[in-house]
Write a protein that holds these residues in place. Structure first.
Motif, mmCIF file in Angstrom:
data_model
loop_
_atom_site.group_PDB
_atom_site.id
_atom_site.type_symbol
_atom_site.label_atom_id
_atom_site.label_comp_id
_atom_site.label_asym_id
_atom_site.label_seq_id
_atom_site.Cartn_x
_atom_site.Cartn_y
_atom_site.Cartn_z
ATOM 1 N N GLU A 162 0.502 2.521 -5.014
ATOM 2 C CA GLU A 162 0.025 1.517 -4.065
ATOM 3 C C GLU A 162 0.975 1.370 -2.885
ATOM 4 O O GLU A 162 0.541 1.140 -1.751
ATOM 5 C CB GLU A 162 -0.136 0.175 -4.782
ATOM 6 C CG GLU A 162 -0.721 -0.924 -3.920
ATOM 7 C CD GLU A 162 -0.918 -2.209 -4.686
ATOM 8 O OE1 GLU A 162 -1.416 -3.177 -4.093
ATOM 9 O OE2 GLU A 162 -0.553 -2.239 -5.883
ATOM 10 N N ARG A 163 2.277 1.528 -3.125
ATOM 11 C CA ARG A 163 3.253 1.369 -2.049
ATOM 12 C C ARG A 163 3.169 2.520 -1.056
ATOM 13 O O ARG A 163 3.239 2.310 0.168
ATOM 14 C CB ARG A 163 4.661 1.277 -2.639
ATOM 15 C CG ARG A 163 5.762 1.153 -1.588
ATOM 16 C CD ARG A 163 7.120 1.140 -2.262
ATOM 17 N NE ARG A 163 7.245 0.010 -3.189
ATOM 18 C CZ ARG A 163 8.311 -0.173 -3.964
ATOM 19 N NH1 ARG A 163 9.324 0.712 -3.925
ATOM 20 N NH2 ARG A 163 8.374 -1.209 -4.773
ATOM 21 N N TYR A 164 3.017 3.752 -1.541
ATOM 22 C CA TYR A 164 3.050 4.923 -0.666
ATOM 23 C C TYR A 164 1.660 5.451 -0.308
ATOM 24 O O TYR A 164 1.543 6.502 0.316
ATOM 25 C CB TYR A 164 3.852 6.042 -1.323
ATOM 26 C CG TYR A 164 5.302 5.663 -1.556
ATOM 27 C CD1 TYR A 164 6.186 5.531 -0.493
ATOM 28 C CD2 TYR A 164 5.772 5.445 -2.840
ATOM 29 C CE1 TYR A 164 7.510 5.180 -0.708
ATOM 30 C CE2 TYR A 164 7.100 5.096 -3.064
ATOM 31 C CZ TYR A 164 7.952 4.965 -1.997
ATOM 32 O OH TYR A 164 9.266 4.612 -2.220
ATOM 33 N N ALA B 99 -3.225 9.281 -8.984
ATOM 34 C CA ALA B 99 -2.147 8.628 -9.720
ATOM 35 C C ALA B 99 -2.513 8.422 -11.187
ATOM 36 O O ALA B 99 -1.702 8.676 -12.088
ATOM 37 C CB ALA B 99 -1.816 7.284 -9.067
ATOM 38 N N LEU B 100 -3.748 7.986 -11.445
ATOM 39 C CA LEU B 100 -4.171 7.786 -12.826
ATOM 40 C C LEU B 100 -4.258 9.104 -13.584
ATOM 41 O O LEU B 100 -3.939 9.165 -14.780
ATOM 42 C CB LEU B 100 -5.527 7.072 -12.846
ATOM 43 C CG LEU B 100 -5.523 5.607 -12.423
ATOM 44 C CD1 LEU B 100 -6.943 5.078 -12.333
ATOM 45 C CD2 LEU B 100 -4.710 4.772 -13.403
ATOM 46 N N LYS B 101 -4.671 10.176 -12.896
ATOM 47 C CA LYS B 101 -4.730 11.480 -13.555
ATOM 48 C C LYS B 101 -3.333 11.949 -13.940
ATOM 49 O O LYS B 101 -3.118 12.497 -15.031
ATOM 50 C CB LYS B 101 -5.406 12.494 -12.637
ATOM 51 C CG LYS B 101 -5.708 13.834 -13.295
ATOM 52 C CD LYS B 101 -6.449 14.749 -12.330
ATOM 53 C CE LYS B 101 -7.804 14.176 -11.963
ATOM 54 N NZ LYS B 101 -8.573 15.086 -11.086
ATOM 55 N N THR B 102 -2.360 11.717 -13.070
ATOM 56 C CA THR B 102 -0.981 12.089 -13.391
ATOM 57 C C THR B 102 -0.450 11.295 -14.584
ATOM 58 O O THR B 102 0.194 11.836 -15.484
ATOM 59 C CB THR B 102 -0.080 11.854 -12.166
ATOM 60 O OG1 THR B 102 -0.590 12.599 -11.061
ATOM 61 C CG2 THR B 102 1.346 12.283 -12.459
ATOM 62 N N ILE B 103 -0.746 9.991 -14.595
ATOM 63 C CA ILE B 103 -0.307 9.165 -15.720
ATOM 64 C C ILE B 103 -0.971 9.608 -17.016
ATOM 65 O O ILE B 103 -0.340 9.657 -18.079
ATOM 66 C CB ILE B 103 -0.628 7.690 -15.433
ATOM 67 C CG1 ILE B 103 0.052 7.221 -14.157
ATOM 68 C CG2 ILE B 103 -0.188 6.806 -16.587
ATOM 69 C CD1 ILE B 103 -0.410 5.856 -13.702
ATOM 70 N N VAL C 250 2.645 1.372 -15.229
ATOM 71 C CA VAL C 250 2.766 0.319 -14.222
ATOM 72 C C VAL C 250 3.639 0.781 -13.059
ATOM 73 O O VAL C 250 3.303 0.571 -11.882
ATOM 74 C CB VAL C 250 3.336 -0.960 -14.863
ATOM 75 C CG1 VAL C 250 3.749 -1.964 -13.792
ATOM 76 C CG2 VAL C 250 2.301 -1.579 -15.783
ATOM 77 N N SER C 251 4.759 1.413 -13.357
ATOM 78 C CA SER C 251 5.633 1.897 -12.277
ATOM 79 C C SER C 251 4.939 2.940 -11.412
ATOM 80 O O SER C 251 5.080 2.938 -10.177
ATOM 81 C CB SER C 251 6.915 2.472 -12.871
ATOM 82 O OG SER C 251 6.625 3.582 -13.704
ATOM 83 N N THR C 252 4.139 3.811 -12.016
ATOM 84 C CA THR C 252 3.413 4.820 -11.244
ATOM 85 C C THR C 252 2.347 4.173 -10.360
ATOM 86 O O THR C 252 2.168 4.561 -9.196
ATOM 87 C CB THR C 252 2.770 5.839 -12.186
ATOM 88 O OG1 THR C 252 3.776 6.418 -13.025
ATOM 89 C CG2 THR C 252 2.093 6.947 -11.404
ATOM 90 N N LEU C 253 1.634 3.200 -10.900
ATOM 91 C CA LEU C 253 0.609 2.524 -10.110
ATOM 92 C C LEU C 253 1.224 1.735 -8.951
ATOM 93 O O LEU C 253 0.672 1.710 -7.847
ATOM 94 C CB LEU C 253 -0.208 1.591 -11.013
ATOM 95 C CG LEU C 253 -1.155 2.262 -12.011
ATOM 96 C CD1 LEU C 253 -1.823 1.225 -12.887
ATOM 97 C CD2 LEU C 253 -2.203 3.098 -11.288
ATOM 98 N N VAL C 254 2.356 1.106 -9.196
ATOM 99 C CA VAL C 254 3.017 0.351 -8.127
ATOM 100 C C VAL C 254 3.497 1.286 -7.018
ATOM 101 O O VAL C 254 3.339 1.005 -5.818
ATOM 102 C CB VAL C 254 4.186 -0.473 -8.713
ATOM 103 C CG1 VAL C 254 5.034 -1.074 -7.590
ATOM 104 C CG2 VAL C 254 3.655 -1.574 -9.619
#
Length: 314
Positions: free
Chosen positions: A248-250, A257-261, A241-245
């Protein structure tokens, strides 16, 4: 004489239950405190959660209307707004997303305690000791133990469900990466992945589907994702959740982002398995000592013991 005592005990239990109901109604209709009146944002969150619960609510409350009435009384008996939120978070982690379960959970603890007290007084004590100090102490202990056991069962259920969420999250992230690379938006990704994992990982599918519904109602992806992390209470989900937020912010691409997670969750899962494997020799030492060492000692000492017995017998 026994019939009179039984009638008195039954009347006492009925009056106790009636008193609890009146206390709940009192807390339900009393004037709110200043802190409750100032907590407008919390009231908005509760109304949103109620609306989502009605969308994804179970058919149990739809078929049995009296459960909703009991839930209202039980929620009024649950304490302050902070206490109700703690109970709701525990129930959400255990898989009960509907806020009406707060009242059922609270009133269920009292009903179970009253039932245990009635059985204890009727079958556990003689007629002459039911209204004594022994009966009072036993009743209070049973009321405490019943409430404690229900809470422990709920915590164990939440812990098991959190472990299942943590173990199945990497597979869900892999599917989310595939959907993101295909060009689907985040809400659509959650909907597709929840349907695909409904059989293999129903816990993850339920949470993702609930988050998708929440996004449709709130129109705020950040808030829906934060609610997902609060409901699950799992480190992997919180990190996702923190990575997705942040993405989306930057303005980070969703697929990246999903691949990194996904890579981080796979590494965390492998490290967790390696940690458990490293602990196995130390954990197996106790069973080896208790199950293998005594037979070995018996086999080695049996001939000597036989010779000593023969010498003493002669």
């Amino acid at each position: 004489m026994n019939g009179i005592v039984l009638i008195n005990v039954g009347l006492g239990c009925f009056l106790m239950a009636l008193g609890m109901i009146f206390i709940g109604l009192y807390f339900h209709i009393k004037a709110p405190k200043l802190s409750d009146r100032l907590g407008n944002s919390q009231e908005v969150n509760d109304s949103v959660n109620d609306e989502i619960s009605l969308v994804n609510g179970p058919s149990l409350f739809q078929h049995f209307v009296f459960l909703s009435r009991l839930s209202e009384i039980g929620e009024a008996m649950a304490g302050t707004q902070t206490d109700r939120m703690k109970v709701y978070r525990l129930l959400a982690m255990a898989g009960f997303h509907d806020r009406r379960y707060i009242g059922l959970y609270t009133i269920g603890k009292y009903f179970l305690g009253i039932g245990c007290i009635a059985l204890f007084l009727l079958f556990g004590l003689d007629a002459g000791h039911r209204l004594s100090m022994m009966g009072l102490a036993g009743s209070l202990m049973l009321l405490f133990l019943s409430s404690f056991l229900i809470e422990m069962w709920m915590k164990i259920r939440a812990s098991k469900r959190g472990k299942l969420l943590s173990d199945n999250l990497p597979d869900a992230l892999d599917l989310m990466v595939i959907c993101a690379e295909a060009g689907l938006p985040l809400a659509r990704i959650l909907n597709v992945v929840s349907k695909e994992l409904s059989f293999s990982a129903p816990e993850v599918a339920e949470e993702l589907g609930y988050t998708h519904t929440e996004m449709q109602i709130l129109n705020d992806r950040k808030r829906a994702l934060v609610n997902l992390a609060d409901r699950c209470g799992v480190e992997n989900v919180t990190a996702m959740v923190s990575t997705l937020v942040q993405a989306e912010r930057y303005g980070t691409p969703l697929s990246q982002a999903l691949k990194t997670i996904s890579e981080e969750s796979r590494k965390a899962l492998v490290l967790n398995l390696e940690e458990k494997t490293g602990k196995l020799p130390a954990q197996l030492s106790v069973p080896l000592m208790t199950l293998i060492l005594p037979p070995v000692i018996a086999m080695m000492g049996a001939p000597a013991m036989v010779r000593i017995v023969r010498l003493l017998a002669s």
